[in-house]
Write an enzyme that holds these catalytic residues in place. Structure first.
Site, PDB file in Angstrom:
ATOM      1  CB  CYS A  54     -25.541  -6.145 -66.413  1.00 15.85           C
ATOM      2  SG  CYS A  54     -25.485  -5.244 -64.864  1.00 15.85           S
ATOM      3  CB  CYS A  57     -25.781  -2.200 -67.769  1.00 16.34           C
ATOM      4  SG  CYS A  57     -24.092  -2.800 -67.471  1.00 16.34           S
ATOM      5  CG  HIS A 118     -20.983  -4.737 -66.290  1.00 19.85           C
ATOM      6  ND1 HIS A 118     -22.148  -5.040 -65.615  1.00 19.85           N
ATOM      7  CD2 HIS A 118     -20.298  -5.910 -66.414  1.00 19.85           C
ATOM      8  CE1 HIS A 118     -22.169  -6.350 -65.348  1.00 19.85           C
ATOM      9  NE2 HIS A 118     -21.065  -6.892 -65.819  1.00 19.85           N
ATOM     10  CG  ASN A 158     -22.668  -8.707 -49.803  1.00 22.63           C
ATOM     11  OD1 ASN A 158     -21.664  -8.869 -49.124  1.00 22.63           O
ATOM     12  ND2 ASN A 158     -23.629  -9.596 -49.885  1.00 22.63           N
ATOM     13  CB  SER A 166     -25.875 -12.829 -58.155  1.00 28.60           C
ATOM     14  OG  SER A 166     -26.787 -11.796 -57.832  1.00 28.60           O
ATOM     15  CG  HIS A 169     -23.300  -2.594 -62.770  1.00 31.11           C
ATOM     16  ND1 HIS A 169     -23.382  -2.361 -64.119  1.00 31.11           N
ATOM     17  CD2 HIS A 169     -23.289  -1.377 -62.177  1.00 31.11           C
ATOM     18  CE1 HIS A 169     -23.437  -1.054 -64.324  1.00 31.11           C
ATOM     19  NE2 HIS A 169     -23.382  -0.438 -63.162  1.00 31.11           N
ATOM     20  CG  HIS A 171     -24.850  -3.231 -56.925  1.00 36.83           C
ATOM     21  ND1 HIS A 171     -24.116  -4.230 -57.510  1.00 36.83           N
ATOM     22  CD2 HIS A 171     -25.713  -3.846 -56.081  1.00 36.83           C
ATOM     23  CE1 HIS A 171     -24.532  -5.404 -57.054  1.00 36.83           C
ATOM     24  NE2 HIS A 171     -25.494  -5.201 -56.171  1.00 36.83           N
ATOM     25  CD  GLN A 173     -28.409  -5.050 -51.204  1.00 32.74           C
ATOM     26  OE1 GLN A 173     -29.522  -5.096 -50.679  1.00 32.74           O
ATOM     27  NE2 GLN A 173     -27.666  -6.114 -51.405  1.00 32.74           N
ATOM     28  CE1 TYR A 321     -13.994 -22.731 -28.508  1.00 30.33           C
ATOM     29  CE2 TYR A 321     -13.595 -20.800 -29.874  1.00 30.33           C
ATOM     30  CZ  TYR A 321     -13.677 -21.385 -28.629  1.00 30.33           C
ATOM     31  OH  TYR A 321     -13.448 -20.644 -27.508  1.00 30.33           O
ATOM     32  CD  GLN A 328      -9.457 -19.273 -34.046  1.00 27.22           C
ATOM     33  OE1 GLN A 328     -10.026 -19.506 -35.107  1.00 27.22           O
ATOM     34  NE2 GLN A 328      -8.164 -19.412 -33.870  1.00 27.22           N
TER      35      GLN A 328
HETATM   36 ZN   LIG Z   1     -23.805  -3.799 -65.450  1.00 30.88          ZN
END
Ligand SMILES: [Zn+2]
Ligand SMILES: [Zn+2]
Length: 356
Positions: A54, A57, A118, A158, A166, A169, A171, A173, A321, A328
């Site tokens: 990661c 980490c 993590h 996110n 992706s 961990h 986090h 932004q 739509y 909607q």
């Molecule tokens: Zn991590």
């Protein structure tokens, strides 16, 4: 329920989003049916405290491989290695026959690691640890917002693969930039319009009306309330609103910061409990712009936009739509609020009795 309310309970209708000046179409008859309950657990569990691969980490090399993270023990902020905006972009504008219009944009993008662990998310972090994240957000808002050329600081998270994130961990932004982006800009116009007419903030009047009706409130504490807004678009969308009208991260008292940590914990735990998964969402704050204006009209709040519909595997898609005509939704805001309200404040993983 009055006769009018009954019509809006099961008949197709439109609702007005006060904050953005946009309409949303609601088709409640498409899902007004008994709650089906949760579906199977998805396999998001059994992560370890530390992942050697990661890039967030502690102590690990970052994406790109040149920089190593420090052995951080609580939170950690760094400049995004893949920033969408740069502070040094030269100023330039393009305008051709009122048909082609463009301007360069300067900004700073940072990443905030919420924890060295993590395997945790805000929903599983202690109140003390979430409070440290709140302090980091406030410090970042102040630091970035105090730069004369930064006029908006967008802090967001996110979360979840389904949202295109992706790395699991924990986090978030921060994108801080020259111009006020579209969503806060719409809210700025609407809040200003309301404040000039009524002398009170749009969200303080809206909040007291919601507290009065008590049909879309999900949870509350002394300083914050979380509700499904009347005009919600995402199936389990919520909005966190401060009881006291203030505009900025830096206006928050010590107690309010604790209150914010508490309400974030309560709503993220409920989300996880909904389908007993680590619940995906995009969440973020809407504090006042940092453009040097007083912003008496601005009321600090936070949005949670989760994409899941009826189960852990059914995602809401905005296609057809919605791409061509209008946003909607199927389940009503009241129905979603009722479900979220009745979920436990205790995270499902902590509620499970150890076996054997
Ligand atoms: Zn991590
Ligand atoms: Zn907002």
């Amino acid at each position: 329920m009055t006769q009018t309310e009954a019509i809006f309970f099961d008949q197709p209708h439109r609702r007005f989003n006060l904050l953005t000046n946009e309409w949303i179409q609601v088709s409640p008859h498409r899902t007004n049916r008994p709650w089906q309950g949760k579906t199977e657990n998805t396999s998001d569990d059994n992560k370890s405290h530390f992942d050697p691969d990661c890039y967030l980490c502690p102590g690990n090399p970052r994406a790109g491989g040149e920089v190593k993270n420090p052995e951080y023990a609580s939170t950690f902020v760094f400049e995004n290695d893949f920033s969408a905006l740069f502070p040094g972009t030269p100023e330039e504008a393009l305008s051709e026959k009122e048909l082609l219009k463009a301007e360069t944009e300067k900004g700073i993008c940072r990443v905030v690691c919420f924890s060295p662990r993590h395997d945790l998310t805000l929903a599983e972090m202690s109140l003390e640890d979430i409070r440290m994240v709140v302090d980091v957000w406030a410090d970042q808002y102040e630091d970035l917002g105090s730069k004369p050329w930064i006029n908006y600081v967008q802090i967001f998270e996110n979360k979840g693969e389904i949202m295109g994130c992706s790395n699991p961990h924990p986090h978030g932004q921060i994108w801080a930039q020259e111009s006020i982006p579209e969503e806060p800009h719409k809210e700025l116009i609407q809040q200003k319009r309301y404040y000039e007419k009524h002398g009170s903030t749009l969200l303080s009047d809206y909040l007291s009306l919601e507290l009065d009706k008590n049909v879309r409130i999900v949870a509350e504490n002394d300083h914050f309330v979380v509700m499904v807004p009347f005009w919600a678009f995402w199936p389990y969308e919520t909005m966190v609103v401060s009881r006291r009208p203030f505009a900025r991260f830096t206006d928050m008292t010590d107690d309010e910061r604790d209150g914010l940590a508490d309400i974030i914990s309560r709503i993220t735990i409920r989300y996880d409990n909904l389908f007993e998964i680590s619940f995906p969402y995009t969440a973020g704050f809407h504090p006042a712009p940092t453009d040097g204006q007083p912003h008496k009209e601005w009321h600090f709040h936070m949005h949670f936009y989760p994409p899941l519909l009826r189960s852990a595997n059914v995602k809401k898609f905005s296609v057809g739509y919605e791409m061509l005509a209008n946003a909607q939704r199927d389940i009503t805001a009241e129905y979603a609020a009722e479900i979220l309200k009745n979920l436990s404040d205790l995270h499902y993983k902590k509620a499970q009795v150890p076996q054997g």
